[in-house]
Enzyme design. Sequence first.
Site, PDB file in Angstrom:
ATOM      1  N   ASN A   1     -25.393 -65.881 -18.117  1.00 61.06           N
ATOM      2  CA  ASN A   1     -24.040 -65.919 -17.664  1.00 61.06           C
ATOM      3  C   ASN A   1     -23.321 -64.669 -18.440  1.00 61.06           C
ATOM      4  O   ASN A   1     -22.128 -64.549 -18.508  1.00 61.06           O
ATOM      5  CB  ASN A   1     -23.059 -67.076 -17.881  1.00 61.06           C
ATOM      6  CG  ASN A   1     -23.198 -67.797 -19.219  1.00 61.06           C
ATOM      7  OD1 ASN A   1     -23.712 -67.078 -20.098  1.00 61.06           O
ATOM      8  ND2 ASN A   1     -22.705 -68.802 -19.439  1.00 61.06           N
TER       9      ASN A   1
ATOM     10  N   GLU B   1     -17.886 -67.150 -36.352  1.00 63.49           N
ATOM     11  CA  GLU B   1     -18.631 -66.328 -35.649  1.00 63.49           C
ATOM     12  C   GLU B   1     -18.722 -64.981 -35.899  1.00 63.49           C
ATOM     13  O   GLU B   1     -19.762 -64.343 -36.088  1.00 63.49           O
ATOM     14  CB  GLU B   1     -18.723 -66.416 -34.098  1.00 63.49           C
ATOM     15  CG  GLU B   1     -19.099 -67.994 -33.668  1.00 63.49           C
ATOM     16  CD  GLU B   1     -18.744 -68.268 -32.378  1.00 63.49           C
ATOM     17  OE1 GLU B   1     -18.983 -69.570 -31.785  1.00 63.49           O
ATOM     18  OE2 GLU B   1     -18.259 -67.597 -31.310  1.00 63.49           O
TER      19      GLU B   1
END
Length: 135
Positions: A114, A128
Amino acid sequence: MSKERTLSIIKPDAVERNLVENIKSIFIKNNLIIQDSKKIHITKDEASEFYKVHQSKPFYNELCSYLSSGPIVVMILEGENAIKSNRKLMGATNPKEAEENTIRKLYGISIDKNSVHGSDSLENAKKEIEFFFKN
Ligand code: UDP
Ligand code: MG
């Protein structure tokens, strides 16, 4: 409104199809500044660490193999409500369900391929960004 930073990843399927500049231009047009960007190829162990929150999911193993299957581009995006704004530009996880003109609707192939990742909360964005841009 508040200025935030979020992590974006252009996944192997999109890097492979030369979509990096198209995707970056969507961020820029929508007032997300690309503060840092690098093209890397991570190992499956690194992918497994990055996606640890999904370790109990049935798709975890394939997801980690996939993210480490080819080069990716990791970026720090900055702007007003960057986390939500990026998620909106990305569209739904499944490209078939994504709204018109979202990155996943335009470029996503399937629920696994995706095209992009985006942090989903302030806490995860911090983690992150740290994961890919510690030094
Ligand atoms: N994914 C998958 N199968 C699923 C659900 C998710 O392969 O049934 C993959 C997909 O690439 C997704 C990633 O796992 O982007 C992380 O899932 P999450 O639910 O966090 O979606 P996201 O935050 O990326 O929209
Ligand atoms: Mg997610």
